[in-house]
Enzyme design. Sequence first.
Site, short mmCIF file in Angstrom:
data_model
loop_
_atom_site.label_atom_id
_atom_site.label_comp_id
_atom_site.label_asym_id
_atom_site.label_seq_id
_atom_site.Cartn_x
_atom_site.Cartn_y
_atom_site.Cartn_z
CG HIS A 169 -3.27 -5.23 3.44
ND1 HIS A 169 -2.83 -4.46 2.39
CD2 HIS A 169 -3.67 -6.38 2.90
CE1 HIS A 169 -2.97 -5.13 1.27
NE2 HIS A 169 -3.49 -6.31 1.55
CG ASP A 171 -1.60 -1.35 1.40
OD1 ASP A 171 -2.41 -1.71 0.54
OD2 ASP A 171 -1.29 -2.06 2.38
P1 NAX Z 1 -2.05 -18.27 -3.27
O1 NAX Z 1 -3.41 -18.83 -3.00
O2 NAX Z 1 -1.51 -18.29 -4.64
O3 NAX Z 1 -0.99 -19.01 -2.34
C1 NAX Z 1 -1.21 -19.24 -0.98
C2 NAX Z 1 -0.49 -20.52 -0.65
O4 NAX Z 1 -0.59 -20.70 0.76
C3 NAX Z 1 -1.11 -21.76 -1.31
O5 NAX Z 1 -0.10 -22.45 -2.03
C4 NAX Z 1 -1.64 -22.58 -0.13
O6 NAX Z 1 -1.51 -23.96 -0.34
C5 NAX Z 1 -0.74 -22.07 0.99
N1 NAX Z 1 -1.27 -22.28 2.33
C6 NAX Z 1 -2.57 -22.23 2.74
N2 NAX Z 1 -2.65 -22.53 4.05
C7 NAX Z 1 -1.39 -22.76 4.47
C8 NAX Z 1 -0.84 -23.14 5.71
N3 NAX Z 1 -1.60 -23.35 6.79
N4 NAX Z 1 0.52 -23.30 5.79
C9 NAX Z 1 1.29 -23.12 4.72
N5 NAX Z 1 0.81 -22.78 3.49
C10 NAX Z 1 -0.50 -22.60 3.39
O7 NAX Z 1 -2.08 -16.79 -2.67
P2 NAX Z 1 -1.03 -15.61 -2.93
O8 NAX Z 1 -1.47 -14.81 -4.09
O9 NAX Z 1 0.35 -16.13 -2.88
O10 NAX Z 1 -1.34 -14.69 -1.64
C11 NAX Z 1 -0.99 -15.14 -0.35
C12 NAX Z 1 -1.62 -14.28 0.71
O11 NAX Z 1 -1.15 -12.94 0.62
C13 NAX Z 1 -3.16 -14.16 0.60
O12 NAX Z 1 -3.71 -14.27 1.90
C14 NAX Z 1 -3.37 -12.76 0.08
O13 NAX Z 1 -4.62 -12.24 0.42
C15 NAX Z 1 -2.24 -12.04 0.77
N6 NAX Z 1 -1.84 -10.73 0.26
C16 NAX Z 1 -1.45 -9.80 1.17
C17 NAX Z 1 -0.99 -8.56 0.80
C18 NAX Z 1 -0.55 -7.56 1.82
O14 NAX Z 1 -0.20 -6.44 1.41
N7 NAX Z 1 -0.51 -7.85 3.11
C19 NAX Z 1 -0.95 -8.17 -0.64
C20 NAX Z 1 -0.97 -9.31 -1.56
C21 NAX Z 1 -1.84 -10.47 -1.16
O15 NAX Z 1 -3.16 -10.19 -1.55
#
Ligand code: NAX
Length: 332
Positions: A191, A163
């Site tokens: 966020h 952000d």
């Molecule tokens: P993806 O769905 O591509 O990848 C997430 C991965 O996490 C998957 O491979 C899943 O298997 C794994 N996972 C789920 N539960 C788990 C656990 N208990 N232990 C280990 N791995 C686990 O999502 P992606 O685009 O990589 O985004 C990841 C996270 O970042 C999401 O929650 C998303 O909302 C968040 N974001 C946060 C941002 C921020 O500024 N704070 C910005 C970007 C993003 O939106």
Amino acid sequence: MIEPQNRPIRIAVTGAAGHIGYALLFRLAAGELLGRERPVILHLLEITPALPALSGVAMELADCAFPLLEDLVLTDQPDKAFDGVDYAFLVGSRPRSQGMERKDLLRVNAEIFKIQGRALNERASRKVRVLVVGNPANTNAMIARENAPDLKDSQFTSMMRLDHNRALSLLAKSCRVNVGDIQRVTVWGNHSSTQFPDIEQAQVGDEPATQKVDQRWIEETLIPTVQQRGAAIIKARGASSAASAASAALDHMRDWIHGTPPGSWVSMGVAASGQYGIAPGVFFGYPVECRGGEMRIVEALKLSDFARSRIHLTDQELREERSGVLDLLPHR
Ligand code: NAX
């Protein structure tokens, strides 16, 4: 004891087979966090069904023949993933599935971050620095922190940097300057769409930003564009921000380790202890200075009534998120 300069640094990344993980790992292995002299060992955590995909990512990492990548640990066990780690990027979280309410999403993720907080407490280096990216990032960070009683508040952060970078980029474009000419931007709060991107303290070169843009542009363009940028990217790309999120995560950790520029600051989600009237313990986006590996909230900034009202709104949302997961917070 003086630490050898070439000791490999252990970095954990959760959700390592996901989109952000894929954009982050190769940069970590190339030395973009700790410099081109420091070997790294990457500890990659995934859920069990994603381990085959993770092994594919590991093959690609091997195929890059990164000289600094000393080893990889692939696991679905948090205890193993966090064993001895110096840095942890907590990226993995459960996305919202169809029909799931926001409060249910909060709770399933709260369970994940409770387990990971405990594992960090038991297994990570006593100096570990943790960045929570997985959403809802601020509340997840609070849960991880509260479940790690042997570590300190100052070892946990949540990501506001994407952000922050979005606000920097918009302001730079509007003022026709380089992003490097802008200092003291803050994104306060959560966020989420209640966040408050604030340029009231910002400088563009030697001039206050508020002399370069007017209040209308701030309220009608800057704030809503930054607040809604994630949704705009999903609409355009059909997928959420990944490379920019990974880049922001690196910026966040790099500044924490190497320091912020003198006289400026960055936005980080950190545990409040009452600064600017925020509920203690809530992870709130603040202006933060980093020096010598330590971070510190910039205090006593003069805030306008407009800024105060926006900060109040996002604080309210974070308090509500906290009340939805209170039973998962152990009493300290
Ligand atoms: P993806 O769905 O591509 O990848 C997430 C991965 O996490 C998957 O491979 C899943 O298997 C794994 N996972 C789920 N539960 C788990 C656990 N208990 N232990 C280990 N791995 C686990 O999502 P992606 O685009 O990589 O985004 C990841 C996270 O970042 C999401 O929650 C998303 O909302 C968040 N974001 C946060 C941002 C921020 O500024 N704070 C910005 C970007 C993003 O939106």
